[in-house]
Design a protein around this motif. Structure first.
Motif, PDB file in Angstrom:
ATOM      1  N   LEU A  62     -41.074  40.478  63.968  1.00 53.33           N
ATOM      2  CA  LEU A  62     -40.007  40.018  63.088  1.00 53.33           C
ATOM      3  C   LEU A  62     -38.708  40.606  63.611  1.00 53.33           C
ATOM      4  N   GLU A  63     -37.793  39.732  63.968  1.00 53.95           N
ATOM      5  CA  GLU A  63     -36.555  40.211  64.560  1.00 53.95           C
ATOM      6  C   GLU A  63     -35.387  39.879  63.647  1.00 53.95           C
ATOM      7  N   LEU A  64     -34.643  40.904  63.306  1.00 53.18           N
ATOM      8  CA  LEU A  64     -33.496  40.702  62.425  1.00 53.18           C
ATOM      9  C   LEU A  64     -32.260  41.138  63.198  1.00 53.18           C
ATOM     10  N   ASN A  65     -31.329  40.217  63.346  1.00 53.86           N
ATOM     11  CA  ASN A  65     -30.159  40.524  64.140  1.00 53.86           C
ATOM     12  C   ASN A  65     -28.897  40.287  63.324  1.00 53.86           C
ATOM     13  N   ILE A  66     -28.183  41.360  63.023  1.00 51.90           N
ATOM     14  CA  ILE A  66     -26.972  41.232  62.212  1.00 51.90           C
ATOM     15  C   ILE A  66     -25.791  41.798  62.993  1.00 51.90           C
TER      16      ILE A  66
END
Lengths: 269, 97
Positions: free
Chosen positions: B74-78
């Motif tokens: 799961l990749e979260l990029n902010i």
């Protein structure tokens, strides 16, 4: 016991209608009462490919709207006994097909003793295609060894697993079969075309057959006579294999390897 | 020279096709066939938490679920907004699921 079989692909022009015409003809030749239904409302073509376009009076939508009886719309094939065609309508009304209407007609066809109900799906994944697959027990996914066709077939496999009566009612999954069409063993050998093995690996469904690329397909649609009726062509042989295999007979896969030609054949062929 | 090009081994286009397809097909399957459908909700809730501390732009947020080998990533990029003090912080979290 009747079987509802959808011929589908997602992508257009891969050979759904050709396959519907040939498989329906082949199954009927084996003495099974068969009907081919054209679901491509607005762009009907199964009648043309099967050579009965001049005998269309009433169509699928007329029957759904109770403007005609099913018996009036069914066209009996003049060459093959037990073979019937239910043509699509040329209406531009996108909502002409609805699950209730389609379900009613399929039920009526079953009552009439049709053993195989072949649903020729339109291209795309919109309503027409979803109606064609909704009541299916089995699906034949027609695919060309080409990137866009393989990708679209995978999308269609997703729909078959989710947006059908069986999926919604929690019944057994639709049995899916892969039919690879327009195959060129020579190009595969040269590394210029995806091989049967590649496509099988990507899509992960069992292989029903391989239909070679051939002029015979165009010639048969020119004449309005399904290729399977002229047994001398490789396409007819390939479709015959498919029909027998589908009906449960063991048949070796052919037309996967390039045919070995003698030196004379190469020089003078 | 055309004569020498003839002997040069060009990459076979079929294997190129297969490689491209295996990537796109796998990606589309995670979205439609087997992928969890909580991603949009998860994104919203995570954003709500981060928004308490930082002003963020929706366009600079991506949530992805990829399968690599046997595990899902799961990749979260902010991307946080450019506000002093420099340098602009870039927060990237990777959680194995």
């Amino acid at each position: 016991m009747s079987k509802v079989v959808v011929i589908t692909s997602g992508k257009g022009g891969v050979g759904k209608t050709t396959t519907s015409a040939n498989i329906a003809t082949g199954i009927a030749q084996q003495g099974k009462k068969t009907v081919a239904i054209d679901f491509d409302v607005g762009l009907r073509n199964l009648d043309l490919v099967m050579g009965c376009e001049r005998r269309v009076v009433y169509d699928f939508v007329n029957v759904i709207r109770n403007e005609a009886k099913l018996q009036q719309a069914l066209i009996r094939d003049k060459r093959v006994e037990n073979l019937y065609i239910l043509p699509a309508s040329q209406t531009r009304d996108k909502d002409a097909l609805d699950p209730e209407g389609v379900g009613r007609i399929i039920e009526e066809l079953k009552q009439m003793g049709f053993e195989y109900i072949i649903c020729d799906s339109p291209a795309g994944i919109e309503k027409g295609a979803q109606m064609a697959m909704y009541f299916a027990d089995e699906a034949i996914v027609v695919t060309n060894p080409e990137v866009s066709s393989v990708r679209d077939s995978d999308r269609v496999l997703g729909l078959l697993a989710a947006k059908t009566s069986r999926a919604e009612l929690g019944g057994p999954a639709i049995r899916t079969h892969l039919l690879l069409t327009r195959y060129s063993p020579l190009m595969v050998k040269r590394g210029e075309m995806l091989s049967v093995g590649d496509v099988l690996e990507l899509l992960g469904i069992p292989l029903l057959g391989v239909i070679p690329e051939s002029k015979a397909v165009l010639q048969s649609s020119n004449k309005g006579s399904p290729a399977i009726l002229d047994e001398t062509t490789d396409v007819a042989q390939a479709y015959l294999d498919v029909v027998f295999r589908y009906l449960g007979q063991e048949r070796q896969h052919r037309f996967i390897e390039e045919e070995k030609r003698s030196i004379f054949g190469r020089l003078f062929g | 020279m055309a004569f020498f090009d003839y002997f040069k081994r060009a990459p076979k286009s079929a294997s190129l096709a297969k490689d491209r397809l295996s990537i796109i097909v796998a990606r589309e399957r995670t979205g439609t066939r087997s992928g969890p459908d909580y991603l949009p909700a998860l994104q919203q809730e995570l954003l709500a938490v981060i928004a308490r501390y930082e002003t963020i732009d929706l366009a600079n947020v991506t949530v992805n679920l990829d399968k690599s080998g046997g595990c899902e990533v799961l990749e979260l990029n902010i991307v946080l907004p450019d506000t002093p003090p420099p340098p602009p912080p870039r927060l990237s979290a990777t959680v194995s699921a």
